[in-house]
Design a protein around this motif. Structure first.
Motif, PDB file in Angstrom:
ATOM      1  N   UNK A  23       0.967  -1.055   0.007  1.00  0.00           N
ATOM      2  CA  UNK A  23      -0.005  -0.046  -0.091  1.00  0.00           C
ATOM      3  C   UNK A  23       0.876   1.248  -0.081  1.00  0.00           C
ATOM      4  N   UNK A  24       1.930   1.286   0.613  1.00  0.00           N
ATOM      5  CA  UNK A  24       2.779   2.453   0.867  1.00  0.00           C
ATOM      6  C   UNK A  24       3.683   2.602  -0.492  1.00  0.00           C
ATOM      7  N   UNK A  25       3.804   1.428  -1.048  1.00  0.00           N
ATOM      8  CA  UNK A  25       4.709   1.338  -2.299  1.00  0.00           C
ATOM      9  C   UNK A  25       3.839   2.292  -3.495  1.00  0.00           C
ATOM     10  N   UNK A  26       2.538   1.927  -3.364  1.00  0.00           N
ATOM     11  CA  UNK A  26       1.489   2.316  -4.467  1.00  0.00           C
ATOM     12  C   UNK A  26       1.369   3.682  -4.226  1.00  0.00           C
ATOM     13  N   UNK A  31       2.396   9.152  -5.970  1.00  0.00           N
ATOM     14  CA  UNK A  31       2.493  10.773  -5.347  1.00  0.00           C
ATOM     15  C   UNK A  31       3.491  11.314  -6.293  1.00  0.00           C
ATOM     16  N   UNK A  32       4.466  10.380  -6.611  1.00  0.00           N
ATOM     17  CA  UNK A  32       5.690  10.751  -7.321  1.00  0.00           C
ATOM     18  C   UNK A  32       5.265  11.029  -8.763  1.00  0.00           C
ATOM     19  N   UNK A  33       4.621  10.155  -9.466  1.00  0.00           N
ATOM     20  CA  UNK A  33       4.197  10.225 -10.784  1.00  0.00           C
ATOM     21  C   UNK A  33       3.060  11.283 -10.961  1.00  0.00           C
ATOM     22  N   UNK A  40       2.209  16.916  -5.204  1.00  0.00           N
ATOM     23  CA  UNK A  40       2.996  17.448  -4.111  1.00  0.00           C
ATOM     24  C   UNK A  40       2.121  17.314  -2.891  1.00  0.00           C
ATOM     25  N   UNK A  41       0.902  17.289  -2.737  1.00  0.00           N
ATOM     26  CA  UNK A  41      -0.023  17.293  -1.624  1.00  0.00           C
ATOM     27  C   UNK A  41       0.081  15.676  -1.174  1.00  0.00           C
ATOM     28  N   UNK A  42       0.104  14.779  -2.116  1.00  0.00           N
ATOM     29  CA  UNK A  42      -0.109  13.444  -1.742  1.00  0.00           C
ATOM     30  C   UNK A  42       1.329  13.080  -1.023  1.00  0.00           C
ATOM     31  N   UNK A  43       2.181  13.709  -1.466  1.00  0.00           N
ATOM     32  CA  UNK A  43       3.678  13.472  -1.045  1.00  0.00           C
ATOM     33  C   UNK A  43       3.933  14.074   0.424  1.00  0.00           C
ATOM     34  N   UNK A  44       3.335  15.423   0.601  1.00  0.00           N
ATOM     35  CA  UNK A  44       3.326  15.768   1.917  1.00  0.00           C
ATOM     36  C   UNK A  44       2.340  15.005   2.940  1.00  0.00           C
ATOM     37  N   UNK A  45       1.235  14.478   2.400  1.00  0.00           N
ATOM     38  CA  UNK A  45       0.528  13.650   3.224  1.00  0.00           C
ATOM     39  C   UNK A  45       0.990  12.420   3.680  1.00  0.00           C
ATOM     40  N   UNK A  46       1.784  11.855   2.656  1.00  0.00           N
ATOM     41  CA  UNK A  46       2.682  10.648   2.992  1.00  0.00           C
ATOM     42  C   UNK A  46       3.783  10.981   3.980  1.00  0.00           C
ATOM     43  N   UNK A  78      10.869  17.391   1.185  1.00  0.00           N
ATOM     44  CA  UNK A  78      11.634  18.237   0.044  1.00  0.00           C
ATOM     45  C   UNK A  78      11.061  17.900  -1.349  1.00  0.00           C
ATOM     46  N   UNK A  79      10.731  16.662  -1.616  1.00  0.00           N
ATOM     47  CA  UNK A  79      10.070  16.370  -2.849  1.00  0.00           C
ATOM     48  C   UNK A  79       8.627  17.004  -2.977  1.00  0.00           C
ATOM     49  N   UNK A  80       8.025  16.776  -1.789  1.00  0.00           N
ATOM     50  CA  UNK A  80       6.467  17.304  -1.854  1.00  0.00           C
ATOM     51  C   UNK A  80       6.611  19.076  -1.966  1.00  0.00           C
ATOM     52  N   UNK A  81       7.481  19.661  -1.414  1.00  0.00           N
ATOM     53  CA  UNK A  81       7.629  20.909  -1.639  1.00  0.00           C
ATOM     54  C   UNK A  81       8.074  21.500  -3.047  1.00  0.00           C
ATOM     55  N   UNK A  82       8.781  20.872  -3.625  1.00  0.00           N
ATOM     56  CA  UNK A  82       9.458  20.834  -4.759  1.00  0.00           C
ATOM     57  C   UNK A  82       8.260  20.812  -5.907  1.00  0.00           C
ATOM     58  N   UNK A  83       7.567  19.635  -5.790  1.00  0.00           N
ATOM     59  CA  UNK A  83       6.714  19.437  -6.771  1.00  0.00           C
ATOM     60  C   UNK A  83       5.274  20.396  -6.447  1.00  0.00           C
ATOM     61  N   UNK A  84       5.331  21.143  -5.433  1.00  0.00           N
ATOM     62  CA  UNK A  84       4.318  22.105  -5.175  1.00  0.00           C
ATOM     63  C   UNK A  84       4.594  23.385  -5.889  1.00  0.00           C
ATOM     64  N   UNK A  85       5.910  23.642  -6.014  1.00  0.00           N
ATOM     65  CA  UNK A  85       6.188  24.910  -6.826  1.00  0.00           C
ATOM     66  C   UNK A  85       6.064  25.036  -8.321  1.00  0.00           C
TER      67      UNK A  85
END
Length: 85
Positions: A23-26, A31-33, A40-46, A78-85
């Motif tokens: 589940x975490x992998x999915x 979130x990354x793709x 970005x929001x999915x990454x920050x939620x994770x 970091x990835x979540x914030x970069x994706x939000x920008x």
């Protein structure tokens, strides 16, 4: 440990590790793709879930594992914030 944390720790211990991993992998892959703000929001939620786990289980983990978890948490934020920008 507080009563609610004790209940959460017991629940986490009973979880099927394979199912949790899959589940975490999915969630991580989605979130990354997923582009833009939603990814970005999915990454920050994770990252928030990982932060909750670090706080809940951190005292019982060895120092090396805590450092690795904090590095993963930093990377997710970091990835979540970069994706939000």
């Amino acid at each position: 440990m507080q009563r609610t944390q004790h209940r959460l720790a017991r629940r986490l211990a009973r979880a099927n590790p394979t199912a949790v991993f899959l589940v975490t992998l999915v969630v991580v892959l989605v979130a990354l793709f997923t582009p833009g703000v939603i990814g970005g929001l999915l990454t920050l939620a994770l990252a928030a879930v990982v932060a909750a786990l670090v706080v809940t289980t951190g005292a019982s983990q060895p120092t090396r594992l805590r450092v690795v978890r904090l590095l993963v948490l930093t990377l997710l934020i970091t990835v979540g914030l970069v994706k939000l920008l």
